[in-house]
Design a protein around this motif. Structure first.
Motif, short mmCIF file in Angstrom:
data_model
loop_
_atom_site.label_atom_id
_atom_site.label_comp_id
_atom_site.label_asym_id
_atom_site.label_seq_id
_atom_site.Cartn_x
_atom_site.Cartn_y
_atom_site.Cartn_z
N MET A 1 1.42 3.72 -3.33
CA MET A 1 0.95 5.11 -3.36
C MET A 1 2.10 6.09 -3.54
O MET A 1 2.02 7.00 -4.38
N VAL A 2 3.18 5.91 -2.79
CA VAL A 2 4.27 6.89 -2.79
C VAL A 2 5.13 6.79 -4.04
O VAL A 2 5.58 7.80 -4.60
N LEU A 3 5.39 5.58 -4.51
CA LEU A 3 6.23 5.38 -5.70
C LEU A 3 5.40 5.07 -6.94
O LEU A 3 5.70 5.56 -8.03
N GLY A 4 4.39 4.21 -6.76
CA GLY A 4 3.62 3.76 -7.93
C GLY A 4 2.88 4.88 -8.63
O GLY A 4 2.84 4.94 -9.87
N LYS A 5 2.30 5.79 -7.84
CA LYS A 5 1.55 6.89 -8.46
C LYS A 5 2.42 7.79 -9.33
O LYS A 5 2.10 8.03 -10.50
N PRO A 6 3.52 8.35 -8.81
CA PRO A 6 4.34 9.21 -9.68
C PRO A 6 4.94 8.47 -10.86
O PRO A 6 5.03 9.01 -11.97
N ILE A 7 5.35 7.21 -10.64
CA ILE A 7 5.92 6.43 -11.75
C ILE A 7 4.86 6.18 -12.81
O ILE A 7 5.10 6.36 -14.02
N GLY A 8 3.67 5.75 -12.38
CA GLY A 8 2.61 5.44 -13.34
C GLY A 8 2.11 6.66 -14.10
O GLY A 8 1.96 6.62 -15.32
N ILE A 9 1.86 7.75 -13.38
CA ILE A 9 1.34 8.96 -14.02
C ILE A 9 2.38 9.59 -14.94
O ILE A 9 2.09 9.90 -16.10
N SER A 10 3.60 9.77 -14.44
CA SER A 10 4.65 10.39 -15.26
C SER A 10 5.05 9.49 -16.41
O SER A 10 5.24 9.96 -17.54
N GLY A 11 5.16 8.19 -16.14
CA GLY A 11 5.58 7.25 -17.18
C GLY A 11 4.57 7.16 -18.31
O GLY A 11 4.94 7.21 -19.50
N MET A 12 3.29 7.05 -17.98
CA MET A 12 2.27 6.97 -19.02
C MET A 12 2.20 8.28 -19.81
O MET A 12 2.06 8.27 -21.05
N THR A 13 2.31 9.41 -19.13
CA THR A 13 2.30 10.71 -19.82
C THR A 13 3.48 10.80 -20.80
O THR A 13 3.32 11.24 -21.95
N PHE A 14 4.66 10.37 -20.35
CA PHE A 14 5.85 10.41 -21.21
C PHE A 14 5.66 9.54 -22.44
O PHE A 14 5.98 9.95 -23.58
N LEU A 15 5.12 8.33 -22.25
CA LEU A 15 4.93 7.41 -23.39
C LEU A 15 3.94 7.98 -24.40
O LEU A 15 4.16 7.91 -25.61
N MET A 16 2.83 8.55 -23.91
CA MET A 16 1.82 9.08 -24.81
C MET A 16 2.35 10.26 -25.63
O MET A 16 2.05 10.40 -26.81
N VAL A 17 3.16 11.11 -24.99
CA VAL A 17 3.74 12.26 -25.70
C VAL A 17 4.86 11.80 -26.62
O VAL A 17 4.99 12.27 -27.76
N LYS A 18 5.68 10.86 -26.15
CA LYS A 18 6.82 10.37 -26.92
C LYS A 18 6.38 9.73 -28.23
O LYS A 18 6.99 9.94 -29.29
N PHE A 19 5.28 8.96 -28.20
CA PHE A 19 4.80 8.28 -29.40
C PHE A 19 3.82 9.12 -30.20
O PHE A 19 3.20 8.63 -31.14
N GLY A 20 3.65 10.38 -29.82
CA GLY A 20 2.83 11.31 -30.60
C GLY A 20 1.34 11.10 -30.49
O GLY A 20 0.57 11.66 -31.29
N ILE A 21 0.90 10.34 -29.50
CA ILE A 21 -0.54 10.11 -29.33
C ILE A 21 -1.20 11.34 -28.73
O ILE A 21 -2.33 11.70 -29.10
N CYS A 22 -0.51 12.01 -27.82
CA CYS A 22 -1.03 13.20 -27.16
C CYS A 22 0.06 14.26 -27.10
O CYS A 22 1.23 13.99 -27.39
N LEU B 1 -0.02 7.10 6.39
CA LEU B 1 1.39 7.50 6.28
C LEU B 1 1.74 7.90 4.85
O LEU B 1 2.45 8.90 4.63
N ALA B 2 1.26 7.13 3.88
CA ALA B 2 1.56 7.43 2.47
C ALA B 2 0.92 8.75 2.04
O ALA B 2 1.53 9.52 1.29
N SER B 3 -0.30 9.01 2.50
CA SER B 3 -0.97 10.26 2.14
C SER B 3 -0.23 11.47 2.70
O SER B 3 -0.06 12.48 2.01
N VAL B 4 0.21 11.35 3.96
CA VAL B 4 0.99 12.44 4.56
C VAL B 4 2.31 12.62 3.83
O VAL B 4 2.72 13.75 3.52
N THR C 1 0.83 -1.20 0.00
CA THR C 1 0.00 0.00 0.00
C THR C 1 0.87 1.26 0.00
O THR C 1 0.65 2.18 -0.80
N TYR C 2 1.85 1.29 0.89
CA TYR C 2 2.69 2.50 1.02
C TYR C 2 3.48 2.77 -0.26
O TYR C 2 3.43 3.87 -0.81
N PHE C 3 4.22 1.77 -0.73
CA PHE C 3 5.06 2.00 -1.91
C PHE C 3 4.22 2.11 -3.19
O PHE C 3 4.62 2.79 -4.15
#
Length: 453
Positions: free
Chosen positions: A357-378, A427-430, A353-355
């Protein structure tokens, strides 16, 4: 003194000023988020004092409401999580419908990037949790995937106008898409084995609600009654009853009950006649023609505001300042007395749960955004940098309301695992809130003012 102020006495003007102040306070997302956090902190404190037993006993007390065979008996805790939270989901559904009607979600191309980023922010945290709990408590995979809209946007608002509008829009759309996924996960994976007869009843009630919309019924009362019946049917069916709130929100009309293009013409014709009926020398109780005319005007003006907006105004303050704090207090009862803190910290559920939220969220959001922009989809929104996208990902780790709700659904008969999940959520939210706010305050520096010539 303007014309509006001349309508009221000095005392009435003061009362209106207080009412305006109250609306500004209750409409402030930062204040409502702070109230919810204080309720959660109070719950943690009470859970580790002698008051815990009394509170725990009260939460298990049964509540029965209904008529005859159409009655429901549940504990106080279940009433909060299944009934009061359905009203919260109603507010979430209203926000979703608003965004799909006039907001960012009505433009699929603009909404595509944050919506896909939300998918990344769901898949990666769930995958981290599943990896750390392989062969174990996999039922909690959905706990780290939810972002708390009110809490996260409240933290972001503390930075004021330093945060670009594009970042706010991106984050708001992402959080709304995140809520959609969380609602679907709760409905599909965390209900009981459905009872077909009650599902059929729920489908019929839903059809009636949308038929009311189709036939242009603009009074709220039939929808509210239908929503209560729908909640009862879903509760009896085994599907999580909070889904009734979302369904009801989409059934309520978002259009005005008045043809607004003819409103100005009607006002020009009606208002002079109404004013002519007023007698300055007579008491208002004796001016039947005038009061009858004003009643007609009130009925028309009342129907201008869409029912969806009227309902939002009715429930937003109770939800933000009553229901969510009660939910936080009831569900943040993290009792650490007699618990081995090392065993709790190393429990796979807590780690996942902790990791997640704390690691998975930024990795997933930033990573998916990078891929979509990199491949010209968005394309990245204007005036939004990659550093700010990372900051959005960090703040996405603030998962309180939905995450705690899912933890209770995932581990209803496993108190230690539920405790581990709730402790990790807090703890992860804080952690995400503090780190995200510090990070965003650095990357969103205020632009220096231009020097005058």
């Amino acid at each position: 003194m303007d014309a509006r102020e001349q309508l009221f006495t000095e005392r009435q003007r003061k009362l209106l000023a207080r009412h305006d102040l109250w609306e500004r306070v209750t409409g402030n997302g930062t204040i409502s988020a702070a109230v919810m956090v204080l309720a959660a902190l109070a719950a943690v404190v009470c859970a580790n004092t002698d008051a815990y037993e009394a509170i725990h006993h009260f939460l298990l007390e049964p509540i029965t409401f209904g008529v005859g065979s159409f009655s429901v008996s549940m504990s106080v805790e279940l009433f909060v999580n299944d009934f009061l939270m359905a009203i919260f989901f109603l507010l979430v559904g209203i926000e979703l419908k608003y965004e799909m009607t006039v907001g960012e979600l009505r433009r699929p191309r603009q909404a595509l990037l944050p919506m896909l980023a939300a998918v990344g922010g769901v898949v990666v945290p769930a995958s981290i949790y599943a990896f750390l709990n392989k062969g174990g408590a996999l039922n909690g995979w959905a706990i780290p995937m939810a972002t708390d809209i009110a809490f996260a946007l409240g933290v972001l608002s503390l930075l004021g106008n330093r945060v670009p509008t594009g970042v706010r829009v991106f984050f708001s759309t992402l959080a709304i898409a995140d809520d959609l996924i969380s609602i679907a996960a709760i409905a599909i994976f965390y209900g009981q084995t459905p009872r077909i007869e009650w599902l059929v009843c729920a489908a019929l009630v839903t059809a009636v609600l949308f038929m009311l919309n189709k036939t242009q019924h603009f009074r709220l009362r039939p929808y509210v009654v239908g929503g209560l019946v729908l909640w009862f049917c879903l509760y009896q069916s085994g599907v999580h009853a909070t889904l009734a709130g979302v369904i009801l929100a989409f059934a309520i009309p978002s259009r005005s009950g008045v043809r607004l293009n003819h409103l100005a013409e009607w006002l020009r014709d009606y208002m002079p006649d109404m004013v002519d009926r007023y007698d300055d020398d007579a008491h208002i109780l004796g001016q039947h023609d005038f009061t009858h005319a004003t009643l007609g005007a009130e009925r028309v003006m009342h129907r201008i505001t869409p029912p969806l907006m009227r309902l939002e105004r009715m429930i937003s303050t109770p939800v933000n300042f009553v229901i969510l704090p009660i939910f936080a207090f009831v569900n943040a009862q993290v009792r650490l007395v007699g618990v081995d803190p090392m065993a709790l910290a190393l429990d796979p559920v807590a780690l996942g749960t902790y990791f997640g939220m704390v690691l998975g969220k930024p990795i997933g959001i930033s990573g998916m955004t990078f891929l979509m922009v990199k491949f010209g989809i968005c394309e990245l929104p204007r005036r939004v940098s990659w550093k700010q996208i990372v900051g959005v990902g960090i703040l996405g780790g603030i998962g309180f309301t939905m995450s705690i709700l899912i933890s209770g659904l995932a581990f209803p008969a496993e108190p230690f695992e539920m405790l581990a999940a709730k402790a990790a959520i807090l703890l992860a939210s804080v952690t995400s809130a503090v780190v995200g706010m510090i990070y965003m305050s650095i990357v969103c520096k205020k632009k220096p003012a231009r020097r005058s010539a």
